[in-house]
Design a protein around this motif. Structure first.
Motif, PDB file in Angstrom:
ATOM      1  N   LEU A 118      43.067  21.594  34.938  1.00  0.00           N
ATOM      2  CA  LEU A 118      43.957  22.615  35.512  1.00  0.00           C
ATOM      3  C   LEU A 118      43.417  23.080  36.853  1.00  0.00           C
ATOM      4  O   LEU A 118      42.246  23.467  36.956  1.00  0.00           O
ATOM      5  CB  LEU A 118      44.103  23.810  34.560  1.00  0.00           C
ATOM      6  CG  LEU A 118      45.034  24.941  35.040  1.00  0.00           C
ATOM      7  CD1 LEU A 118      46.486  24.464  35.139  1.00  0.00           C
ATOM      8  CD2 LEU A 118      44.948  26.157  34.118  1.00  0.00           C
ATOM      9  N   ASP A 119      44.250  23.036  37.872  1.00  0.00           N
ATOM     10  CA  ASP A 119      43.874  23.508  39.199  1.00  0.00           C
ATOM     11  C   ASP A 119      43.595  25.014  39.141  1.00  0.00           C
ATOM     12  O   ASP A 119      44.439  25.776  38.664  1.00  0.00           O
ATOM     13  CB  ASP A 119      45.045  23.201  40.155  1.00  0.00           C
ATOM     14  CG  ASP A 119      44.689  23.472  41.608  1.00  0.00           C
ATOM     15  OD1 ASP A 119      44.033  24.503  41.887  1.00  0.00           O
ATOM     16  OD2 ASP A 119      45.081  22.654  42.456  1.00  0.00           O
ATOM     17  N   PRO A 120      42.418  25.465  39.615  1.00  0.00           N
ATOM     18  CA  PRO A 120      42.058  26.892  39.526  1.00  0.00           C
ATOM     19  C   PRO A 120      43.064  27.825  40.202  1.00  0.00           C
ATOM     20  O   PRO A 120      43.132  29.014  39.860  1.00  0.00           O
ATOM     21  CB  PRO A 120      40.706  26.963  40.250  1.00  0.00           C
ATOM     22  CG  PRO A 120      40.159  25.589  40.203  1.00  0.00           C
ATOM     23  CD  PRO A 120      41.341  24.658  40.201  1.00  0.00           C
ATOM     24  N   SER A 121      43.859  27.300  41.139  1.00  0.00           N
ATOM     25  CA  SER A 121      44.827  28.160  41.823  1.00  0.00           C
ATOM     26  C   SER A 121      45.968  28.582  40.893  1.00  0.00           C
ATOM     27  O   SER A 121      46.783  29.417  41.259  1.00  0.00           O
ATOM     28  CB  SER A 121      45.383  27.469  43.061  1.00  0.00           C
ATOM     29  OG  SER A 121      46.149  26.346  42.683  1.00  0.00           O
ATOM     30  N   TYR A 122      46.018  28.025  39.679  1.00  0.00           N
ATOM     31  CA  TYR A 122      47.014  28.448  38.695  1.00  0.00           C
ATOM     32  C   TYR A 122      46.443  29.431  37.688  1.00  0.00           C
ATOM     33  O   TYR A 122      47.029  29.669  36.632  1.00  0.00           O
ATOM     34  CB  TYR A 122      47.627  27.241  37.983  1.00  0.00           C
ATOM     35  CG  TYR A 122      48.461  26.404  38.912  1.00  0.00           C
ATOM     36  CD1 TYR A 122      49.605  26.930  39.507  1.00  0.00           C
ATOM     37  CD2 TYR A 122      48.084  25.097  39.229  1.00  0.00           C
ATOM     38  CE1 TYR A 122      50.359  26.180  40.390  1.00  0.00           C
ATOM     39  CE2 TYR A 122      48.840  24.333  40.110  1.00  0.00           C
ATOM     40  CZ  TYR A 122      49.974  24.888  40.689  1.00  0.00           C
ATOM     41  OH  TYR A 122      50.721  24.148  41.564  1.00  0.00           O
ATOM     42  N   VAL A 123      45.261  29.974  38.014  1.00  0.00           N
ATOM     43  CA  VAL A 123      44.617  30.952  37.129  1.00  0.00           C
ATOM     44  C   VAL A 123      44.355  32.237  37.906  1.00  0.00           C
ATOM     45  O   VAL A 123      43.858  32.206  39.032  1.00  0.00           O
ATOM     46  CB  VAL A 123      43.278  30.401  36.576  1.00  0.00           C
ATOM     47  CG1 VAL A 123      42.592  31.443  35.694  1.00  0.00           C
ATOM     48  CG2 VAL A 123      43.515  29.100  35.815  1.00  0.00           C
ATOM     49  N   ASP A 124      44.721  33.352  37.284  1.00  0.00           N
ATOM     50  CA  ASP A 124      44.518  34.669  37.890  1.00  0.00           C
ATOM     51  C   ASP A 124      43.705  35.507  36.915  1.00  0.00           C
ATOM     52  O   ASP A 124      44.033  35.578  35.735  1.00  0.00           O
ATOM     53  CB  ASP A 124      45.904  35.294  38.135  1.00  0.00           C
ATOM     54  CG  ASP A 124      45.848  36.765  38.482  1.00  0.00           C
ATOM     55  OD1 ASP A 124      45.009  37.151  39.317  1.00  0.00           O
ATOM     56  OD2 ASP A 124      46.657  37.537  37.928  1.00  0.00           O
ATOM     57  N   LEU A 125      42.609  36.083  37.404  1.00  0.00           N
ATOM     58  CA  LEU A 125      41.788  36.934  36.539  1.00  0.00           C
ATOM     59  C   LEU A 125      42.053  38.389  36.889  1.00  0.00           C
ATOM     60  O   LEU A 125      41.949  38.786  38.051  1.00  0.00           O
ATOM     61  CB  LEU A 125      40.306  36.595  36.729  1.00  0.00           C
ATOM     62  CG  LEU A 125      39.926  35.135  36.464  1.00  0.00           C
ATOM     63  CD1 LEU A 125      38.441  34.915  36.730  1.00  0.00           C
ATOM     64  CD2 LEU A 125      40.286  34.723  35.023  1.00  0.00           C
ATOM     65  N   GLU A 126      42.420  39.181  35.880  1.00  0.00           N
ATOM     66  CA  GLU A 126      42.691  40.602  36.097  1.00  0.00           C
ATOM     67  C   GLU A 126      41.461  41.420  35.731  1.00  0.00           C
ATOM     68  O   GLU A 126      40.970  41.355  34.604  1.00  0.00           O
ATOM     69  CB  GLU A 126      43.870  41.075  35.243  1.00  0.00           C
ATOM     70  CG  GLU A 126      45.179  40.415  35.598  1.00  0.00           C
ATOM     71  CD  GLU A 126      46.377  41.097  34.946  1.00  0.00           C
ATOM     72  OE1 GLU A 126      46.199  42.143  34.278  1.00  0.00           O
ATOM     73  OE2 GLU A 126      47.487  40.576  35.100  1.00  0.00           O
ATOM     74  N   ILE A 127      40.962  42.157  36.702  1.00  0.00           N
ATOM     75  CA  ILE A 127      39.867  43.084  36.420  1.00  0.00           C
ATOM     76  C   ILE A 127      40.361  44.498  36.748  1.00  0.00           C
ATOM     77  O   ILE A 127      41.396  44.654  37.396  1.00  0.00           O
ATOM     78  CB  ILE A 127      38.595  42.749  37.237  1.00  0.00           C
ATOM     79  CG1 ILE A 127      38.856  42.907  38.734  1.00  0.00           C
ATOM     80  CG2 ILE A 127      38.119  41.334  36.944  1.00  0.00           C
ATOM     81  CD1 ILE A 127      37.590  42.912  39.574  1.00  0.00           C
ATOM     82  N   THR A 128      39.646  45.514  36.298  1.00  0.00           N
ATOM     83  CA  THR A 128      40.058  46.880  36.640  1.00  0.00           C
ATOM     84  C   THR A 128      39.079  47.454  37.656  1.00  0.00           C
ATOM     85  O   THR A 128      37.967  46.944  37.837  1.00  0.00           O
ATOM     86  CB  THR A 128      40.094  47.792  35.395  1.00  0.00           C
ATOM     87  OG1 THR A 128      38.804  47.822  34.813  1.00  0.00           O
ATOM     88  CG2 THR A 128      41.114  47.304  34.389  1.00  0.00           C
ATOM     89  N   GLU A 129      39.533  48.514  38.300  1.00  0.00           N
ATOM     90  CA  GLU A 129      38.729  49.139  39.348  1.00  0.00           C
ATOM     91  C   GLU A 129      37.347  49.538  38.847  1.00  0.00           C
ATOM     92  O   GLU A 129      36.347  49.393  39.546  1.00  0.00           O
ATOM     93  CB  GLU A 129      39.445  50.383  39.878  1.00  0.00           C
ATOM     94  CG  GLU A 129      40.740  50.061  40.594  1.00  0.00           C
ATOM     95  CD  GLU A 129      41.642  51.275  40.673  1.00  0.00           C
ATOM     96  OE1 GLU A 129      41.677  51.894  41.737  1.00  0.00           O
ATOM     97  OE2 GLU A 129      42.297  51.596  39.674  1.00  0.00           O
ATOM     98  N   SER A 130      37.285  50.046  37.607  1.00  0.00           N
ATOM     99  CA  SER A 130      36.010  50.551  37.087  1.00  0.00           C
ATOM    100  C   SER A 130      34.970  49.440  36.912  1.00  0.00           C
ATOM    101  O   SER A 130      33.775  49.707  36.860  1.00  0.00           O
ATOM    102  CB  SER A 130      36.234  51.272  35.761  1.00  0.00           C
ATOM    103  OG  SER A 130      36.848  50.409  34.855  1.00  0.00           O
ATOM    104  N   MET A 131      35.422  48.187  36.833  1.00  0.00           N
ATOM    105  CA  MET A 131      34.469  47.078  36.679  1.00  0.00           C
ATOM    106  C   MET A 131      33.689  46.809  37.958  1.00  0.00           C
ATOM    107  O   MET A 131      32.734  46.043  37.955  1.00  0.00           O
ATOM    108  CB  MET A 131      35.213  45.799  36.274  1.00  0.00           C
ATOM    109  CG  MET A 131      35.836  45.890  34.912  1.00  0.00           C
ATOM    110  SD  MET A 131      36.468  44.282  34.449  1.00  0.00           S
ATOM    111  CE  MET A 131      37.547  44.734  33.121  1.00  0.00           C
ATOM    112  N   THR A 132      34.149  47.391  39.064  1.00  0.00           N
ATOM    113  CA  THR A 132      33.467  47.150  40.332  1.00  0.00           C
ATOM    114  C   THR A 132      32.547  48.318  40.715  1.00  0.00           C
ATOM    115  O   THR A 132      32.147  48.449  41.874  1.00  0.00           O
ATOM    116  CB  THR A 132      34.485  46.897  41.466  1.00  0.00           C
ATOM    117  OG1 THR A 132      35.295  48.064  41.623  1.00  0.00           O
ATOM    118  CG2 THR A 132      35.378  45.721  41.153  1.00  0.00           C
TER     119      THR A 132
END
Ligand code: G
Ligand code: G
Ligand code: MN
Ligand code: NA
Length: 253
Positions: A118-132
């Motif tokens: 699977l081409d990585p451009s077809y994957v989106d990772l959702e993180i939240t603000e608090s993780m940063t």
């Protein structure tokens, strides 16, 4: 504690499944993505909400194998649909804090995507603000993930701990406006101002912007006027099973 023990066995007993919710490009009305949402069918309690078991999974560390299962299942499903000849879409997967902080996350994801093709451009990772919160660590991790070629979204944007400094410096691709702002956008002028400002800011920062929790035509109209890129919510569909998603939303290439 009881729930934690049950959670420990849930993977091997195959009690988890994923639902998918479509993401619609407003300019074309096309389905361009789907968010994978985890569900737990408990043998006695019935359907347990992730809001109730993710915190336990996070605290116990069980979130790591569970999160890997989610990622593998969602990406494999996406690849299967591409192989079947449907027009490719992107799959969004929610990461938890522990998963995000794993030292070799990018390597693991990269290895897996390569194995399934699977081409990585077809994957989106959702993180939240608090993780940063730990800026340096988050920056390094995001940089590795971006080098891999996956997409990064900030989920529930506007509700967490964020600063304009990090928006300017973190390698991210998209803001997902939290549904609490979208819900009352037609009734509450403060919410309208917030949605409008986040959208405008995203354009200026060359980030994509997705509205969550769209439930009616009026909200959609407002978002179109603001030139919001994409939307997600019950107006289009609640989260549904893969088979149903395929039947209703996937189109041949
Ligand atoms: O689908 P629902 O609205 O019940 O989801 C509740 C919460 O659980 C949301 O905040 C959502 O982001 C989170 N969630 C759903 N699936 C996953 C998952 O696979 N991993 C993580 N970490 N959180 C998830
Ligand atoms: O935190 P996160 O954005 O990942 O949560 C996504 C969850 O929001 C989904 O699992 C779904 O259950 C819920 N959701 C999706 N669309 C709508 C909507 O239009 N209205 C409401 N109230 N909830 C929604
Ligand atoms: Mn999400
Ligand atoms: Na959200």
């Amino acid at each position: 504690l009881k729930l934690e023990n049950d959670l420990r066995r849930a993977l091997e007993r195959e009690e988890f499944f994923l639902l998918y919710q479509p993401q619609v490009q407003l300019a074309t009305k096309e389905i361009v993505g789907m968010e994978a949402l985890l569900r737990w069918q408990h043998p006695k309690r019935g359907l347990v909400s992730p809001a109730d078991f993710i915190p336990i999974a996070e605290e116990s560390g069980l979130i790591v194998p569970i999160g890997e299962w989610v990622l593998r299942t969602a990406c494999s499903q996406n690849k299967e649909w591409q192989k079947a000849g449907y027009r490719p879409i992107c799959v969004s997967v929610n990461l938890s804090l522990r998963q995000f902080l794993q030292p070799n996350l990018a390597g693991k994801i990269g290895g897996f995507l390569q194995r399934i093709g699977l081409d990585p451009s077809y994957v989106d990772l959702e993180i939240t603000e608090s993780m940063t919160m730990d800026k340096e660590k988050a920056f390094e991790q995001l940089k590795r993930l971006k080098e891999l070629g996956v997409y990064i979204s900030i989920d529930d944007f506007g509700t967490g701990y964020s600063s304009l400094h990090y928006l300017k410096n973190m390698p991210i691709d998209r803001l997902k406006i939290d549904r609490s702002f979208v819900a009352e956008v037609m009734e509450d002028s403060n919410n309208a101002a917030i949605v409008s400002t986040i959208t405008s800011m995203a354009h200026h920062l060359k980030l994509k912007v997705t509205a969550e929790g769209v439930e009616n035509e009026d909200q959609l109209q407002f978002l179109r006027q603001q030139r919001c890129h994409e939307a997600q919510g019950y107006f289009f569909s609640k989260p549904i099973r893969a088979q149903e998603f395929e039947r209703i939303f996937l189109k041949p290439t």
